[in-house]
Design an enzyme around this catalytic site. Structure first.
Site, short mmCIF file in Angstrom:
data_model
loop_
_atom_site.label_atom_id
_atom_site.label_comp_id
_atom_site.label_asym_id
_atom_site.label_seq_id
_atom_site.Cartn_x
_atom_site.Cartn_y
_atom_site.Cartn_z
N GLY A 69 0.82 -1.23 0.00
CA GLY A 69 0.00 0.00 0.00
C GLY A 69 0.84 1.26 0.00
N ARG A 104 3.80 5.90 2.09
CA ARG A 104 4.21 7.30 2.21
C ARG A 104 3.74 8.12 1.02
NH1 ARG A 104 10.57 7.49 0.97
NH2 ARG A 104 10.69 5.70 -0.38
N ASP A 119 8.37 5.56 8.41
CA ASP A 119 7.92 6.86 8.91
C ASP A 119 7.05 7.67 7.95
OD1 ASP A 119 9.78 7.51 7.02
OD2 ASP A 119 11.24 8.39 8.41
N GLY A 120 6.84 7.15 6.75
CA GLY A 120 5.98 7.86 5.80
C GLY A 120 6.65 9.06 5.14
N ARG A 169 -1.63 -0.29 -9.59
CA ARG A 169 -0.49 -1.18 -9.90
C ARG A 169 -0.95 -2.63 -10.06
NH1 ARG A 169 3.46 1.67 -6.62
NH2 ARG A 169 2.63 3.78 -6.46
N ASP A 203 4.37 -4.42 -7.10
CA ASP A 203 3.73 -3.19 -6.59
C ASP A 203 4.30 -1.96 -7.29
OD1 ASP A 203 6.11 -4.02 -5.02
OD2 ASP A 203 5.85 -2.09 -4.04
N ASP A 214 7.53 4.70 -9.59
CA ASP A 214 8.32 4.46 -8.38
C ASP A 214 9.82 4.50 -8.65
OD1 ASP A 214 6.12 4.43 -6.84
OD2 ASP A 214 6.40 2.43 -6.01
P1 AMP Z 1 9.12 0.71 -2.64
O1 AMP Z 1 10.26 -0.25 -2.53
O2 AMP Z 1 9.50 2.14 -2.62
O3 AMP Z 1 8.21 0.38 -3.77
O4 AMP Z 1 8.26 0.54 -1.30
C1 AMP Z 1 7.68 -0.69 -0.90
C2 AMP Z 1 6.65 -0.44 0.15
O5 AMP Z 1 7.24 0.21 1.29
C3 AMP Z 1 5.51 0.47 -0.28
O6 AMP Z 1 4.33 0.00 0.34
C4 AMP Z 1 5.92 1.81 0.27
O7 AMP Z 1 4.82 2.65 0.48
C5 AMP Z 1 6.57 1.42 1.57
N1 AMP Z 1 7.55 2.42 2.04
C6 AMP Z 1 8.78 2.70 1.52
N2 AMP Z 1 9.39 3.67 2.21
C7 AMP Z 1 8.53 4.04 3.20
C8 AMP Z 1 8.56 5.01 4.26
N3 AMP Z 1 9.62 5.80 4.46
N4 AMP Z 1 7.49 5.09 5.06
C9 AMP Z 1 6.41 4.31 4.88
N5 AMP Z 1 6.32 3.38 3.93
C10 AMP Z 1 7.36 3.23 3.09
MG MG Z 2 6.67 1.13 -4.53
#
Ligand code: AMP
Ligand code: MG
Length: 534
Positions: free
Chosen positions: A110, A113, A145-146, A210, A280, A290
């Site tokens: 999901g 952030r 931390d979002g 996605r 995703d 992304d």
């Molecule tokens: P990504 O590898 O960027 O596609 O991220 C994979 C998952 O981790 C997704 O659900 C992102 O929303 C979550 N995510 C990545 N970085 C953060 C963050 N700093 N805070 C919250 N969720 C994160």
């Molecule tokens: Mg992602």
């Protein structure tokens, strides 16, 4: 969050938030981390930024949204796009999706952030979803931390726009804004956390759905939500396919296969390595989405991956991107199966990927070489020998193809000497005797092949220059811009954005942006290796 300052141009944007209006939402109004069932999204307000400051914005995206330069340079713009204020018509929500990460089902992921602000319909009736990345916690934040830091936000902002101008399907970026808040990151995962500047990118796309958005429902046996999202996606983003039905589902899946294949052909054309092709991170519209530890090929190397997390298996290496895209489409087919119940038809539809990719790749390679068409019997070997040559000599892919257009293919000895000099000059390693011999053989075959096309030199050059960019977002250039931005100087971010608006044009005063990677950048973090920390 109050809506204030009703005079702002941002309050006059025409929002029509169809996604949240038509799809099932999470009834829980509070923003805490949890598993969310039977819903495509959850409400989640952005965390207001302490001290918003716009670092850069994209003129083209602003134009698409009908925002003037004056609006983009206003204080209100900084506040809205750092998450401090919702403009009139905005509704803030995070999307629920799952995904396969590095080949393994990861369950609910999901928007951890990312916070969507709604859908703007512009004066040309085009629909754009606005989304803040790095604006704080959502129900999907899991243990994180979002937030997002300046370096990864600058990388996402610049690369989205660079890709668009290169003609690669991609999500866009309206702005990158500092929040004035510090964020702690352990960039190398080595126990050395540092405080970094926090930032928010406003991403813009027709849709942020996605592959994993569909997968999550099938994994949870929630076929009702699956059907709603599929039908919604077809009606909203693929209306030309007709009203949803089983044959339309199959055609739609075929179309997703085609669009995904076209996207990967473009990546191979410009030397882009996504770095994290988890399901995703695969857009249902075939958009590059992304921007994390992505990278651009410098020396041609099909085994290269910029992502340090992927260094072992190299699953997401340059030369493997088509195979992984196909693997991801198979996961999507599995997710759609309960709606369609026809394994063979899905299997058949998957062929659309292979067919589109193979034909697209051949046409793309022919175009890169200045050939009118690809003749498999001969050109297969020509391309294979060339890629071997580039790999051995560690030749800069972008420079090589661009400069190949300047070499005359009609004459003999002179043009060979010119070619060898060019090859040496665009390579990171000195040519060996074997290399020279290999290069000579290749060039002679290439000249003969090119002559058969009888193309006028000027026409050949113009055709090649339209597909082989002069300027790409070289890894070290992005890092230099980040280094300066971290010192509070945003000039290089803006200059790069400007140069990359015209990647196929000669820009004589911007030659330095087309230069080979300098030696210092070969092993520097951020230039050759990137972690997922962002
Ligand atoms: P990504 O590898 O960027 O596609 O991220 C994979 C998952 O981790 C997704 O659900 C992102 O929303 C979550 N995510 C990545 N970085 C953060 C963050 N700093 N805070 C919250 N969720 C994160
Ligand atoms: Mg992602």
């Amino acid at each position: 969050m109050p809506t204030e300052n009703d005079n702002s141009a941002l309050d006059n944007l025409n929002f029509d938030n169809r996604f949240v209006r038509e799809l099932p939402g999470d009834p829980e109004p509070d923003n805490f981390r949890r598993q969310v069932y039977f819903a495509c999204y959850s409400w989640a307000l952005p965390t207001p930024a302490k001290q918003p400051q716009v670092l850069a914005y994209s003129q083209e995206v602003a134009d698409d949204l009908g925002l003037s330069a004056e609006t983009c340079e206003s204080e209100d713009f900084a506040r809205v796009f750092a998450g401090s204020r919702l403009a009139k018509g905005m509704e803030a929500y995070a999307l629920c999706y799952g995904g396969h990460q590095f080949g393994h089902w990861a369950g609910q992921l999901g928007d951890g952030r990312a916070i969507n602000l709604g859908e703007v319909v512009n004066s040309r009736n085009q629909r754009y979803t606005l989304q803040l990345k790095g604006a704080g916690l959502t129900p999907y934040s899991r243990s994180a931390d979002g937030l997002a830091v300046l370096r990864s936000s600058v990388r996402e902002f610049l690369c989205s726009e660079a890709m668009h101008h290169l003609g690669v399907p991609t999500t866009r970026a309206l702005s990158v804004t500092l929040t004035g808040q510090q964020v702690v990151r352990d960039m190398f995962y080595d126990g050395n956390p540092q405080r970094e500047a926090g930032a928010v990118v406003c991403r813009v796309a027709q849709s942020f759905t996605r592959f994993g958005s569909f997968q999550i429902f099938t994994a949870r046996d929630d076929l009702d939500s699956l059907k709603k999202l599929v039908d919604y996606t077809i009606r909203t983003d693929f209306p030309e396919l007709g009203e949803p039905s089983i044959p339309v589902y199959l055609n739609w899946f075929k179309e997703v296969c085609r669009k995904t294949a076209e996207m990967v052909v473009h990546w191979q054309r410009v030397g882009f390595v996504h770095g994290v092709m988890n399901t995703d991170n695969m857009s249902i519209l075939g958009l590059t989405i992304d921007y994390g530890p992505y990278g651009w090929l410098e020396n041609y190397d099909p085994d290269w991956t910029p992502n340090t997390t992927d260094a072992q298996g190299r699953r997401y290496r340059f030369g493997n991107q088509a195979k992984i895209a196909y693997w991801n489409l198979v996961q999507l087919a599995n997710a759609l199966y309960p709606l369609i119940m026809r394994a063979e038809s899905l299997q058949q539809a998957l062929l659309a990927f292979t067919e589109t990719f193979d034909a697209g790749w051949q046409a793309m390679m022919a175009a890169k070489l200045g050939l009118i068409g690809f003749e498999p019997s001969e050109d297969e070997a020509l391309v294979n020998e060339l890629t071997q040559l580039l790999q051995t000599a560690e030749t800069d892919m972008t420079l090589f193809y661009r400069q190949l257009a300047d070499i005359d293919v009609s004459t003999g000895a002179d043009s060979l000497a010119q070619f060898l000099a060019m090859l040496q000059q665009t390579s990171y390693e000195p040519l060996t005797d074997d290399g020279i011999e290999q290069a000579t053989r290749w060039f002679e075959a290439y000249c003969l092949r090119s002559q058969r096309d009888s193309r006028l030199p000027l026409e050949r050059r113009a055709a090649m220059n339209a597909v082989n960019p002069r300027y790409v977002l070289r890894n070290y250039l992005a890092q230099l811009a980040i280094d300066q931005a971290e010192q509070g100087d945003f000039a290089l971010v803006r200059e790069l954005l400007e140069v990359l608006r015209n990647p196929y044009a000669e820009q004589p005063d911007k030659e330095s942006f087309a230069a080979k990677r300098p030696d210092w950048a070969k092993q520097r973090a951020g230039c050759s290796m990137l972690s997922c920390s962002s």
